[in-house]
Design a protein around this motif. Structure first.
Motif, PDB file in Angstrom:
ATOM      1  N   HIS A  96      -2.510  12.585   1.430  1.00 16.57           N
ATOM      2  CA  HIS A  96      -1.748  13.735   0.949  1.00 16.57           C
ATOM      3  C   HIS A  96      -2.626  14.625   0.071  1.00 16.57           C
ATOM      4  O   HIS A  96      -3.560  14.151  -0.592  1.00 16.57           O
ATOM      5  CB  HIS A  96      -0.516  13.254   0.174  1.00 16.57           C
ATOM      6  N   ARG A  97      -2.304  15.911   0.046  1.00 12.59           N
ATOM      7  CA  ARG A  97      -3.130  16.853  -0.705  1.00 12.59           C
ATOM      8  C   ARG A  97      -2.964  16.712  -2.215  1.00 12.59           C
ATOM      9  O   ARG A  97      -3.858  17.079  -2.983  1.00 12.59           O
ATOM     10  CB  ARG A  97      -2.769  18.283  -0.297  1.00 12.59           C
ATOM     11  N   ASN A  98      -1.820  16.177  -2.661  1.00 13.22           N
ATOM     12  CA  ASN A  98      -1.562  16.076  -4.092  1.00 13.22           C
ATOM     13  C   ASN A  98      -2.061  14.724  -4.613  1.00 13.22           C
ATOM     14  O   ASN A  98      -1.795  13.674  -4.020  1.00 13.22           O
ATOM     15  CB  ASN A  98      -0.053  16.217  -4.363  1.00 13.22           C
ATOM     16  N   ALA A  99      -2.781  14.764  -5.738  1.00 14.68           N
ATOM     17  CA  ALA A  99      -3.349  13.536  -6.306  1.00 14.68           C
ATOM     18  C   ALA A  99      -2.266  12.591  -6.815  1.00 14.68           C
ATOM     19  O   ALA A  99      -2.446  11.365  -6.793  1.00 14.68           O
ATOM     20  CB  ALA A  99      -4.315  13.885  -7.448  1.00 14.68           C
ATOM     21  N   TYR A 100      -1.130  13.134  -7.295  1.00 15.72           N
ATOM     22  CA  TYR A 100      -0.044  12.278  -7.778  1.00 15.72           C
ATOM     23  C   TYR A 100       0.495  11.398  -6.663  1.00 15.72           C
ATOM     24  O   TYR A 100       0.767  10.202  -6.869  1.00 15.72           O
ATOM     25  CB  TYR A 100       1.060  13.154  -8.364  1.00 15.72           C
ATOM     26  N   VAL A 101       0.641  11.949  -5.488  1.00 22.04           N
ATOM     27  CA  VAL A 101       1.137  11.161  -4.354  1.00 22.04           C
ATOM     28  C   VAL A 101       0.101  10.122  -3.932  1.00 22.04           C
ATOM     29  O   VAL A 101       0.437   8.960  -3.655  1.00 22.04           O
ATOM     30  CB  VAL A 101       1.496  12.095  -3.184  1.00 22.04           C
ATOM     31  N   ARG A 102      -1.160  10.542  -3.871  1.00 22.17           N
ATOM     32  CA  ARG A 102      -2.208   9.590  -3.462  1.00 22.17           C
ATOM     33  C   ARG A 102      -2.312   8.431  -4.454  1.00 22.17           C
ATOM     34  O   ARG A 102      -2.496   7.272  -4.051  1.00 22.17           O
ATOM     35  CB  ARG A 102      -3.548  10.317  -3.369  1.00 22.17           C
ATOM     36  N   LYS A 103      -2.195   8.735  -5.722  1.00 26.58           N
ATOM     37  CA  LYS A 103      -2.292   7.681  -6.733  1.00 26.58           C
ATOM     38  C   LYS A 103      -1.190   6.638  -6.558  1.00 26.58           C
ATOM     39  O   LYS A 103      -1.451   5.424  -6.594  1.00 26.58           O
ATOM     40  CB  LYS A 103      -2.207   8.318  -8.124  1.00 26.58           C
ATOM     41  N   ASN A 104       0.047   7.086  -6.336  1.00 24.04           N
ATOM     42  CA  ASN A 104       1.145   6.142  -6.169  1.00 24.04           C
ATOM     43  C   ASN A 104       1.114   5.461  -4.810  1.00 24.04           C
ATOM     44  O   ASN A 104       1.570   4.316  -4.674  1.00 24.04           O
ATOM     45  CB  ASN A 104       2.483   6.864  -6.361  1.00 24.04           C
ATOM     46  N   ALA A 105       0.575   6.139  -3.812  1.00 23.82           N
ATOM     47  CA  ALA A 105       0.431   5.497  -2.498  1.00 23.82           C
ATOM     48  C   ALA A 105      -0.559   4.338  -2.579  1.00 23.82           C
ATOM     49  O   ALA A 105      -0.341   3.274  -1.973  1.00 23.82           O
ATOM     50  CB  ALA A 105      -0.012   6.527  -1.468  1.00 23.82           C
ATOM     51  N   VAL A 106      -1.635   4.543  -3.306  1.00 24.14           N
ATOM     52  CA  VAL A 106      -2.614   3.459  -3.478  1.00 24.14           C
ATOM     53  C   VAL A 106      -1.980   2.282  -4.217  1.00 24.14           C
ATOM     54  O   VAL A 106      -2.204   1.110  -3.868  1.00 24.14           O
ATOM     55  CB  VAL A 106      -3.850   3.988  -4.229  1.00 24.14           C
ATOM     56  N   LEU A 107      -1.179   2.567  -5.251  1.00 24.50           N
ATOM     57  CA  LEU A 107      -0.499   1.486  -5.964  1.00 24.50           C
ATOM     58  C   LEU A 107       0.454   0.723  -5.049  1.00 24.50           C
ATOM     59  O   LEU A 107       0.563  -0.508  -5.127  1.00 24.50           O
ATOM     60  CB  LEU A 107       0.273   2.060  -7.152  1.00 24.50           C
ATOM     61  N   ALA A 108       1.155   1.463  -4.184  1.00 24.64           N
ATOM     62  CA  ALA A 108       2.059   0.797  -3.244  1.00 24.64           C
ATOM     63  C   ALA A 108       1.289  -0.116  -2.295  1.00 24.64           C
ATOM     64  O   ALA A 108       1.700  -1.258  -2.024  1.00 24.64           O
ATOM     65  CB  ALA A 108       2.856   1.841  -2.477  1.00 24.64           C
ATOM     66  N   VAL A 109       0.155   0.364  -1.797  1.00 25.75           N
ATOM     67  CA  VAL A 109      -0.673  -0.466  -0.916  1.00 25.75           C
ATOM     68  C   VAL A 109      -1.167  -1.703  -1.658  1.00 25.75           C
ATOM     69  O   VAL A 109      -1.200  -2.820  -1.115  1.00 25.75           O
ATOM     70  CB  VAL A 109      -1.853   0.364  -0.370  1.00 25.75           C
ATOM     71  N   PHE A 110      -1.550  -1.517  -2.919  1.00 24.85           N
ATOM     72  CA  PHE A 110      -2.069  -2.636  -3.717  1.00 24.85           C
ATOM     73  C   PHE A 110      -1.006  -3.726  -3.875  1.00 24.85           C
ATOM     74  O   PHE A 110      -1.273  -4.920  -3.643  1.00 24.85           O
ATOM     75  CB  PHE A 110      -2.523  -2.113  -5.076  1.00 24.85           C
ATOM     76  N   HIS A 111       0.212  -3.339  -4.257  1.00 21.75           N
ATOM     77  CA  HIS A 111       1.255  -4.341  -4.501  1.00 21.75           C
ATOM     78  C   HIS A 111       1.736  -4.974  -3.206  1.00 21.75           C
ATOM     79  O   HIS A 111       1.988  -6.193  -3.174  1.00 21.75           O
ATOM     80  CB  HIS A 111       2.425  -3.688  -5.233  1.00 21.75           C
TER      81      HIS A 111
END
Length: 967
Positions: free
Chosen positions: A147-162
């Motif tokens: 996604h173009r927005n860093a806020y979405v990418r940051k939370n997407a990475v956290l979701a993948v991590f958990h």
């Protein structure tokens, strides 16, 4: 109970009044409303009801139907909270069919054009634990990584991590996805989360990425640097890391100078774990000392000082060279930090740095004279103790230290002045060459002393060590000047006696005397006049008496200070006996000095006899003065006792203090190894065994409680087993208790003694006192005659004794009603929290006077030996006896000893044992007095002594279990 299960799954609790929860029909009407405000109010009421255990299962479909399609952000957030606390499984244990519609709503949120909706949904998915729901959402989650927005990418990475950490099979290519993201990521927060995910998914790929970007690591941001340092520490003992270790060390060197204090601290920790070379340790210590000066948080300073104390055990030479950098933390206004810093530096003293350390301490001591200095009195005492330690360990600094400290003998702070005069006493004994100079200086400052305690020690020093003729004469003269004119009667009493004599005198003689005092005087005009000289003479005498300033020493004596009077009598006796020994027995000078001394001693006996006296001399001090008078009347019989034996006792006390300090230094070094211990050679170990045994073993033992359990025998371990239910109950339960500093671990064994399965069985525990249960106990199903072990963790916040109580709740397969089995309570033992500690006599007296809580316990024991009874008290209270050589005094019929202990929370416990033995019956009587700053410690120790002071008493654990079994 349903509330327990819901609280276990919920991460958000909203305090709500249960009376405000609406009925189901009203909630459905609000959900069907076209206004978002009504839907929001309904959702809040539903969430509150579920939290309080209400059954809201009928509302799932109305919520999905009327709220999922809303575009209001507040309503969407409430929906996520509702899904978080919702029980997603039906009564049959399977996932509800309605959750398919929930998944569709999640997919729409994950492709929503608003970044906030996407991000909040991704954060919710981090808490979801249902694999069936997450499986259908994986494509939508991974698409948000681009996604173009860093806020979405940051939370997407956290979701993948958990998700990957819980269900690795759902995203098998998580490492490749994150590695691809890292190549193009520019946002610091998203990059940090991505690298953390890669670190846990594949540490090899994480190390490869870090190695390729190692040169840019100092500029990648604080959060990324912390994760990178954690990864380096994890893989530092692998074989692949050893080949590129030097490059990582260079990067870590640069991070120790990072402006971010957390990064510099972690870099120093990583550097020490990677290398034991002096240059690496020096760089780490430089970072620690810089943080000591830069950080204002007291907790951070204490943590850093703890790190430095740990380093001292292995790298004392490096720390010794950098001791001046460590001492820079003395600039902090917190005296606890100052004291811990000086305690560390006193163990790093060497002949190379002692002069520099003493110079700095002298400057700090002079700063305390300034009235603007904060906590100057307490800080001065800490500095005096440090200088005392320096002088004792390194004699070459004694001349420069003792003359400076002598200026503070007359300090207004009594504790500080006592420390100074105690230091002078020690130096005068240890260094005979400095005695004359020190004694002359001390005698010059006698009139500046303000404290009775300091006067007593100073008199003892002068009486013991004034062996030169000149010093002896000056000492006797100075003491006579301090005492003042004899007899020792207050001015008010003298004036009252003079008035009585004047009123009862002969009137004629008085008239005749007045006539004699009449004189003729030629006036200015040539005439004659008569003048009486008596009034002017009396006024002059009165002015002269009032003009004389009474010394502090004399005022203390006149106020009835019995201890000071007894010390003065003993000191004058010693000085006179030494004078007689020098001049010869029976000479004119000796007899004259003995007469002067006897006059002073007889005047001391009259203290408190007048009407104007405030206090009288107590009987013990009076008896001691009489003993000194008898000694002066027969000096040839007692000269050896007075002049030799008392100094020998002081020398023994110094030897005991030195031996105790050496024992503490030996126990402080934990790296002592036995001859037959296994030598761990890193190069000869297998790759999977490459870890620092000495560094990690202590942490592992502390974590599992091995240190606490290793010293216990089988009886002590069995005493920690508590029977919670009876043998005839349907559920039998017993608990094994382990205390790990601030945590209590309960291993509860639950046995099903029935012929049917017990469903939804849970142990509901509650506490009283400063105990807090850390986690809720999950529900279990136990088959007939089967057992289950349940672990419970409890936090401890103070030393006060607490109680753990509760019940077991379960339901059977036949009935729906809950059944409850009440558990016996567990009373915590205070001995698990306190440990023996050491303190000086001065500190013990200071704390004894300061602490307000006291518990006085009468001695009632069948012991016949005083020393055996003392050993028994030391054993049952887990305290240390501070009174030296107590065994040799046990045969005299009475015993007094001080005991001290400290809790893991820093609370002090003081105990004074005063007992005597009846010669005929051999029975021991007396009192045990306990003092503490908190009431709980004093009461708990008193109860411990009361219940265990007899020989046949059993430990508290056995007594408690017997009482509960009888109940």
């Amino acid at each position: 109970m349903p509330t327990t299960a819901l609280e276990r799954e919920c991460t958000l609790l909203l305090p709500t009044d249960t009376s405000e929860i609406a009925k189901t029909e009203d909630l459905i009407q609000r959900l069907e409303s076209k206004k978002d405000e009504d839907k929001i109010a309904a959702m809040k009421s539903i969430i509150a009801g579920i939290i309080h255990g209400e059954d809201m299962g009928r509302l799932l479909m109305p919520i999905i139907k009327f709220c999922t399609m809303s575009s209001d952000h507040t309503l969407k957030k409430l929906l996520l909270i509702y899904y978080e606390i919702l029980d997603m499984y039906g009564s049959d244990g399977k996932l509800r069919p309605e959750m398919i519609l929930v998944c569709e709503g999640m997919k729409k949120n994950l492709v929503h054009p608003n970044e906030y909706v996407r991000g909040s949904t991704l954060r919710f998915l981090c808490k979801l634990k249902e694999a069936d729901i997450l499986q259908s959402l994986i494509p939508s989650i991974t698409s948000n990584l681009e996604h173009r927005n860093a806020y979405v990418r940051k939370n997407a990475v956290l979701a993948v991590f958990h998700i990957h950490s819980k269900f690795p099979n759902l995203i098998p290519d998580a490492a490749d996805l994150i590695e691809k993201l890292l190549e193009s990521e520019v946002d610091s927060a998203a990059r940090r989360n991505a690298f953390l995910t890669l670190y846990h998914a594949s540490d090899q790929k994480a190390m490869a990425y870090l190695y390729s970007n190692l040169d840019q690591l100092p500029s990648l941001g604080e959060s990324f640097q912390l994760v990178a340092l954690e990864l380096i520490r994890k893989v530092s003992r692998t074989k692949a890391f050893a080949e590129v270790k030097s490059r990582y060390l260079r990067c870590i060197y640069s991070l120790t100078e990072c402006p971010s204090n957390p990064v510099a601290y972690e870099a120093a920790n990583t550097l020490i774990s990677l290398s034991a070379a002096p240059i690496a340790v020096r760089r780490a210590v430089t970072a620690y000392t810089r943080l000591l000066s830069a950080e204002s948080d007291t907790s951070v300073k204490l943590i850093i000082l703890g790190k430095l104390r740990t380093l001292r055990k292995r790298h004392s030479a490096v720390l010794s060279d950098m001791i001046m950098d460590v001492l820079r933390s003395l600039s902090t206004p917190n005296n606890d930090i100052r004291k811990k810093t000086l305690d560390l530096c006193m163990k790093l003293l060497s002949p190379r740095n002692v002069q520099s350390v003493v110079g700095l301490l002298k400057k700090e001591l002079l700063k305390t004279d300034s009235p603007s200095h904060d906590n100057s009195i307490e800080y001065r005492k800490i500095l005096v103790d440090a200088l005392h330690h320096c002088a004792v360990k390194h004699p070459e600094v004694v001349p420069s230290v003792v003359h400076l400290l002598m200026n503070y003998v007359g300090d207004e702070d009594q504790a500080g002045a006592k420390d100074v005069v105690a230091f002078v006493r020690h130096i005068v004994e240890e260094y005979p060459k400095l005695r004359v100079e020190i004694l002359n200086r001390l005698l010059e400052q006698f009139d500046e002393i303000r404290s009775s305690d300091v006067y007593r020690v100073a008199l003892w020093i002068v009486a013991e060590y004034a062996e030169e003729r000149k010093v002896l004469d000056v000492a006797l003269t100075t003491i006579r000047e301090l005492i003042g004119p004899l007899p020792l009667i207050p001015k008010e009493a003298l004036a009252q006696k003079a008035e009585e004599d004047e009123e009862g005198g002969d009137v004629k003689a008085d008239t005749k005397e007045k006539k004699k005092e009449l004189k003729s005087k030629v006036m200015a005009d040539g005439t004659y006049a008569s003048q009486s000289a008596a009034p002017s003479l009396n006024s002059n005498e009165k002015e002269g008496e009032d003009g004389e300033e009474e010394t502090k020493f004399r005022s203390l004596l006149l106020n009835g200070d019995s201890f000071l009077a007894a010390s003065l009598a003993s000191s004058i006796t010693k000085l006179t006996l030494r004078f007689v020994k020098m001049r010869g027995l029976g000479t004119i000078a000796s007899n004259a000095q003995v007469g002067k001394s006897l006059l002073i001693l007889s005047s001391l006996l009259r203290i408190g006899e007048g009407l104007a006296a405030k206090n009288k001399l107590d009987m013990d001090s009076r008896q001691r003065v009489l003993t000194c008078i008898r000694a002066l009347l027969h000096p040839e019989l007692v000269t050896e006792v007075y002049l030799d034996s008392m100094r020998q006792s002081f020398q023994k006390m110094l030897e005991h203090s030195k031996s105790s300090e050496s024992k503490e230094d030996e126990t402080d070094l934990d790296d002592h190894k036995e001859v037959d211990d296994v030598i761990s050679i890193r190069q000869l170990m297998a790759e999977k065994e490459l870890y620092d045994v000495e560094q990690d073993s202590a942490d592992v033992k502390k974590a599992v409680g091995a240190d606490a359990a290793s010293g216990l025998d089988i009886n002590s371990k069995l005493s920690r087993v508590y029977q919670l239910t009876g043998f005839a109950d349907s559920v039998y339960a017993e608990a094994y208790l382990t205390v790990l500093d601030y945590d209590i671990l309960l291993d509860i064994l639950v046995v099903n003694q029935t012929d049917e399965s017990l469903q939804n069985l849970t142990v509901e525990l509650h506490t009283s006192g400063d105990l807090k249960i850390s986690d809720r106990v999950q529900e279990h199903t136990i088959a007939p005659h089967a057992s289950k072990t349940i672990n419970v963790s409890i936090k401890v916040s103070s030393t006060e004794s607490g109680v753990i109580f509760g019940n077991i709740v379960y339901s059977t397969a036949k009935g729906v009603d809950k059944r409850i089995v009440v558990l016996n309570s567990i009373h915590m033992d205070i001995m698990d929290y306190i440990h023996p500690a050491n303190c000086t006599d001065t500190e013990f007296r200071s704390m004894w006077a300061e602490f307000e809580w006291e518990n006085k316990v009468s001695v009632n024991t069948d012991f016949k030996d005083l020393s055996a009874y003392l050993d028994h008290i030391v054993k049952i209270t887990n305290m240390k006896c501070l009174t030296p050589d107590i065994e040799q005094y046990s045969e005299c019929g009475f015993l007094a000893a001080n005991l001290y202990a400290c809790s893991i929370f820093g609370e002090d416990a003081l105990l004074n044992l005063s007992v005597e033995q009846n010669p005929a019956s051999k029975k021991i009587t007396g009192y045990v007095r306990i003092r503490s700053k908190t009431q709980g410690v004093a009461l708990s120790l008193g109860d411990k002594i009361t219940s265990n002071q007899r020989k046949d008493s059993k430990p508290n654990g056995f007594e408690q279990k017997e009482a509960k079994s009888a109940k």
